[in-house]
Design a protein around this motif. Sequence first.
Motif, PDB file in Angstrom:
ATOM      1  N   ARG B 210      35.713  -5.572  -8.686  1.00  0.00           N
ATOM      2  CA  ARG B 210      35.750  -6.449  -7.705  1.00  0.00           C
ATOM      3  C   ARG B 210      37.116  -6.947  -7.242  1.00  0.00           C
ATOM      4  O   ARG B 210      37.492  -7.457  -6.114  1.00  0.00           O
ATOM      5  N   PHE B 211      38.175  -6.103  -7.305  1.00  0.00           N
ATOM      6  CA  PHE B 211      38.976  -4.932  -6.618  1.00  0.00           C
ATOM      7  C   PHE B 211      38.076  -4.766  -4.955  1.00  0.00           C
ATOM      8  O   PHE B 211      39.015  -4.791  -4.269  1.00  0.00           O
ATOM      9  N   SER B 212      37.289  -4.443  -5.084  1.00  0.00           N
ATOM     10  CA  SER B 212      36.346  -3.830  -3.803  1.00  0.00           C
ATOM     11  C   SER B 212      36.450  -5.521  -3.191  1.00  0.00           C
ATOM     12  O   SER B 212      36.884  -5.382  -1.714  1.00  0.00           O
ATOM     13  N   MET B 213      36.096  -5.988  -3.423  1.00  0.00           N
ATOM     14  CA  MET B 213      36.071  -7.338  -3.215  1.00  0.00           C
ATOM     15  C   MET B 213      37.111  -8.031  -2.602  1.00  0.00           C
ATOM     16  O   MET B 213      37.723  -8.994  -1.205  1.00  0.00           O
ATOM     17  N   LEU B 214      38.204  -7.918  -3.301  1.00  0.00           N
ATOM     18  CA  LEU B 214      39.542  -8.838  -3.021  1.00  0.00           C
ATOM     19  C   LEU B 214      40.380  -7.873  -1.863  1.00  0.00           C
ATOM     20  O   LEU B 214      40.558  -8.590  -0.827  1.00  0.00           O
ATOM     21  N   GLY B 215      39.459  -6.604  -2.118  1.00  0.00           N
ATOM     22  CA  GLY B 215      40.272  -6.231  -0.211  1.00  0.00           C
ATOM     23  C   GLY B 215      39.267  -6.656   0.676  1.00  0.00           C
ATOM     24  O   GLY B 215      39.826  -5.882   2.486  1.00  0.00           O
ATOM     25  N   LEU B 216      37.962  -6.281   0.260  1.00  0.00           N
ATOM     26  CA  LEU B 216      36.917  -6.696   1.560  1.00  0.00           C
ATOM     27  C   LEU B 216      38.024  -8.282   2.272  1.00  0.00           C
ATOM     28  O   LEU B 216      38.277  -8.675   3.674  1.00  0.00           O
ATOM     29  N   LEU B 217      38.310  -9.314   1.258  1.00  0.00           N
ATOM     30  CA  LEU B 217      38.899 -10.003   1.680  1.00  0.00           C
ATOM     31  C   LEU B 217      40.401 -10.490   1.891  1.00  0.00           C
ATOM     32  O   LEU B 217      40.727 -10.731   3.364  1.00  0.00           O
ATOM     33  N   SER B 218      40.768  -9.232   2.074  1.00  0.00           N
ATOM     34  CA  SER B 218      42.628  -9.353   1.912  1.00  0.00           C
ATOM     35  C   SER B 218      42.222  -8.303   3.356  1.00  0.00           C
ATOM     36  O   SER B 218      43.051  -8.554   4.297  1.00  0.00           O
ATOM     37  N   VAL B 219      41.478  -7.282   3.640  1.00  0.00           N
ATOM     38  CA  VAL B 219      41.218  -6.866   5.178  1.00  0.00           C
ATOM     39  C   VAL B 219      41.015  -7.974   6.023  1.00  0.00           C
ATOM     40  O   VAL B 219      42.097  -7.917   7.009  1.00  0.00           O
ATOM     41  N   GLY B 220      39.776  -9.237   5.453  1.00  0.00           N
ATOM     42  CA  GLY B 220      39.335 -10.355   6.449  1.00  0.00           C
ATOM     43  C   GLY B 220      39.852 -10.582   7.411  1.00  0.00           C
ATOM     44  O   GLY B 220      40.619 -11.244   8.403  1.00  0.00           O
ATOM     45  N   THR B 221      41.387 -11.582   6.316  1.00  0.00           N
ATOM     46  CA  THR B 221      42.392 -12.244   6.388  1.00  0.00           C
ATOM     47  C   THR B 221      43.563 -11.661   6.748  1.00  0.00           C
ATOM     48  O   THR B 221      44.528 -11.788   8.024  1.00  0.00           O
ATOM     49  N   LEU B 222      43.754 -10.271   6.964  1.00  0.00           N
ATOM     50  CA  LEU B 222      44.821  -9.295   7.652  1.00  0.00           C
ATOM     51  C   LEU B 222      44.590  -9.320   9.166  1.00  0.00           C
ATOM     52  O   LEU B 222      45.774  -8.856  10.306  1.00  0.00           O
ATOM     53  N   LEU B 223      43.276  -9.082   9.528  1.00  0.00           N
ATOM     54  CA  LEU B 223      42.554  -8.217  10.794  1.00  0.00           C
ATOM     55  C   LEU B 223      43.317 -10.132  11.597  1.00  0.00           C
ATOM     56  O   LEU B 223      43.386 -10.138  12.768  1.00  0.00           O
ATOM     57  N   VAL B 224      42.638 -10.945  11.337  1.00  0.00           N
ATOM     58  CA  VAL B 224      42.815 -12.318  11.862  1.00  0.00           C
ATOM     59  C   VAL B 224      44.618 -12.833  12.255  1.00  0.00           C
ATOM     60  O   VAL B 224      44.528 -13.396  13.450  1.00  0.00           O
ATOM     61  N   THR B 225      44.971 -13.037  11.090  1.00  0.00           N
ATOM     62  CA  THR B 225      46.489 -13.507  10.741  1.00  0.00           C
ATOM     63  C   THR B 225      47.319 -12.344  11.788  1.00  0.00           C
ATOM     64  O   THR B 225      48.461 -12.734  12.417  1.00  0.00           O
ATOM     65  N   GLY B 226      46.342 -11.277  11.890  1.00  0.00           N
ATOM     66  CA  GLY B 226      47.385 -10.078  12.521  1.00  0.00           C
ATOM     67  C   GLY B 226      46.828 -10.931  13.702  1.00  0.00           C
ATOM     68  O   GLY B 226      47.925  -9.991  15.044  1.00  0.00           O
ATOM     69  N   LEU B 227      46.201 -10.293  14.562  1.00  0.00           N
ATOM     70  CA  LEU B 227      45.657 -10.886  15.377  1.00  0.00           C
ATOM     71  C   LEU B 227      46.438 -12.116  16.161  1.00  0.00           C
ATOM     72  O   LEU B 227      46.911 -12.414  16.944  1.00  0.00           O
ATOM     73  N   VAL B 228      46.926 -12.961  15.583  1.00  0.00           N
ATOM     74  CA  VAL B 228      46.908 -14.550  15.609  1.00  0.00           C
ATOM     75  C   VAL B 228      48.969 -13.857  15.870  1.00  0.00           C
ATOM     76  O   VAL B 228      49.419 -14.264  17.182  1.00  0.00           O
ATOM     77  N   ASN B 229      48.979 -13.334  14.842  1.00  0.00           N
ATOM     78  CA  ASN B 229      50.972 -12.609  14.397  1.00  0.00           C
ATOM     79  C   ASN B 229      50.758 -11.908  16.385  1.00  0.00           C
ATOM     80  O   ASN B 229      52.028 -12.175  16.847  1.00  0.00           O
ATOM     81  N   MET B 230      50.254 -10.648  16.417  1.00  0.00           N
ATOM     82  CA  MET B 230      50.388 -10.572  17.629  1.00  0.00           C
ATOM     83  C   MET B 230      50.251 -10.744  18.834  1.00  0.00           C
ATOM     84  O   MET B 230      51.432 -11.101  19.837  1.00  0.00           O
ATOM     85  N   SER B 231      49.597 -11.861  19.043  1.00  0.00           N
ATOM     86  CA  SER B 231      49.405 -12.744  19.998  1.00  0.00           C
ATOM     87  C   SER B 231      50.911 -13.932  20.459  1.00  0.00           C
ATOM     88  O   SER B 231      51.242 -13.869  21.877  1.00  0.00           O
ATOM     89  N   MET B 232      51.321 -13.911  19.256  1.00  0.00           N
ATOM     90  CA  MET B 232      52.785 -14.628  19.529  1.00  0.00           C
ATOM     91  C   MET B 232      53.912 -13.689  20.138  1.00  0.00           C
ATOM     92  O   MET B 232      54.891 -13.857  20.300  1.00  0.00           O
ATOM     93  N   LEU B 233      53.522 -12.865  19.242  1.00  0.00           N
ATOM     94  CA  LEU B 233      55.133 -11.998  19.592  1.00  0.00           C
ATOM     95  C   LEU B 233      54.903 -10.326  20.056  1.00  0.00           C
ATOM     96  O   LEU B 233      55.766 -10.130  20.679  1.00  0.00           O
ATOM     97  N   ALA B 234      53.497  -9.799  20.780  1.00  0.00           N
ATOM     98  CA  ALA B 234      53.455  -8.353  21.069  1.00  0.00           C
ATOM     99  C   ALA B 234      53.844  -9.151  22.369  1.00  0.00           C
ATOM    100  O   ALA B 234      53.994  -7.685  22.909  1.00  0.00           O
ATOM    101  N   GLY B 235      53.596 -10.165  23.199  1.00  0.00           N
ATOM    102  CA  GLY B 235      53.760  -9.949  24.830  1.00  0.00           C
ATOM    103  C   GLY B 235      52.311  -9.411  25.590  1.00  0.00           C
ATOM    104  O   GLY B 235      51.423  -9.065  24.957  1.00  0.00           O
ATOM    105  N   SER B 236      52.943  -8.979  26.607  1.00  0.00           N
ATOM    106  CA  SER B 236      51.889  -7.886  26.969  1.00  0.00           C
ATOM    107  C   SER B 236      51.347  -6.500  26.868  1.00  0.00           C
ATOM    108  O   SER B 236      52.002  -6.151  26.176  1.00  0.00           O
ATOM    109  N   LEU B 237      50.096  -5.778  27.616  1.00  0.00           N
ATOM    110  CA  LEU B 237      49.793  -4.590  27.172  1.00  0.00           C
ATOM    111  C   LEU B 237      51.080  -3.548  27.713  1.00  0.00           C
ATOM    112  O   LEU B 237      51.840  -3.088  26.401  1.00  0.00           O
ATOM    113  N   PRO B 238      51.876  -4.053  28.605  1.00  0.00           N
ATOM    114  CA  PRO B 238      52.781  -3.247  28.695  1.00  0.00           C
ATOM    115  C   PRO B 238      53.917  -3.282  28.369  1.00  0.00           C
ATOM    116  O   PRO B 238      54.853  -1.916  27.694  1.00  0.00           O
TER     117      PRO B 238
END
Lengths: 118, 318
Positions: B210-238
């Motif tokens: 059960r925790f493994s399922m919760l972990g999968l859901l969490s990782v998926g959410t962290l990936l998508v929301t992390g990408l959104v946050n990164m595009s907001m605050l990280a700026g360009s590659l340099p």
Amino acid sequence: MRIPSILKSLALLLVMGSVGAHAHAFLDHADPRVGSTVNAAPHEVSLSFTQNLEPAFSTMEVIGPSGQRVDEGKPRIDGKVMHVPLRADQPGTYRVKWRVLSVDTHTTEGAFSFKVRE
Amino acid sequence: MIALLAAARAVHFASTAMVMGTVLFQYLIAEPAFRTAAIGGSTGARAYRSRLAPILWIGLALAVLSGATWLLALAAKIGDQSPPVAAPGGVAWVLLTETQFGHLWITRAFLAGLLCCGLWLGKPREAGSRFGQGLTTVTAMCLLGSLAWSGHAAGSPGVIGDIHLIADVLHLLAAGAWLGGLLPLSLLFALALRQTDPVLASTLQVATRRFSMLGLLSVGTLLVTGLVNMSMLAGSLPTLLTTDYGSLLLLKIALFVAMVALAGINRLRLTLALPKTDAVHRLDRNTRVELALGLAIIAIVSILGVLSPAVHMGMQMK
């Protein structure tokens, strides 16, 4: 706020990469404009920022050509815009200094000048 | 002052995540697993609950204390004062009563009070009432999720700002569910290793899946929301590569990848080998390493919150 507009923005965000949201309040534009020369002394200075401001911790002072402060009272803040009335009629250079706290609790500050023609 | 602020943020993030993760783990994973094995009233189940209760109470106490320290350290930073000067009435009071951050803190203090009631009614030691469990779960999630309004996302205007806030709330909840669930999971492994009860071993199998399922859901959410946050605050590659903010963000991503790798090994290999004692030992060890990596990520996030995002490189800053 409509759900479709959120989804559209989210799609754009992920496709186009960085959108550069402003996490601190930076000066977007000012009236009188930064470095400009105006014909008559303005009745107020208004500064527009990139983010909403906290009125309790946002200040602006305007120094006139004689070196005296010419701003009157506490600035009025409407969301992202800060206004302060002036008691100014002299020609010369006016210096505007601001220090603001954005709603995400980060402080920014800056200064600029404008001129009033003789 | 920045160091005190970052430390208070780290303890607050860790403690609120620990409380939410533990609550979710107990009510959504451990208790259903105990019920499936019909051992809800057993000595093992009671021993497990008695270990979770102190985590919740200590976590809540730490969250309240670190929240107060955060407020005082922030007031001191804004007013250019040391915390004792900021404390009585002055800047700290204005910050609390006249700003968005202060109003958020008052709301969150109310949530902490509700959570305290929920814990008392939910009685984690005895599995408690359904109402208490529900109240505890909802308030613990709100206490953690509302932290989004204290960070960079709170200031982004318009629809982009709304997306940033939603992404931040989901990011916090996913991180809390995963990171916060690691300690109760580790305690369950420790209990199973100490008590050689075959029913408890099968419960462990159900709970881990059960925790493994919760972990999968969490990782998926962290990936998508992390990408959104990164595009907001990280700026360009340099800017990502040349600023402190960018370097810390890259380190955070590297630690996250290591956590996901460990979680992958746990799910794809070790969980399948349960209830063998060797697999329990290795799962327990990996879980502790994941927890350490998670705490390092929280420390990084706490520092990122007081830095200027890389996207602002070149703009005027105090």
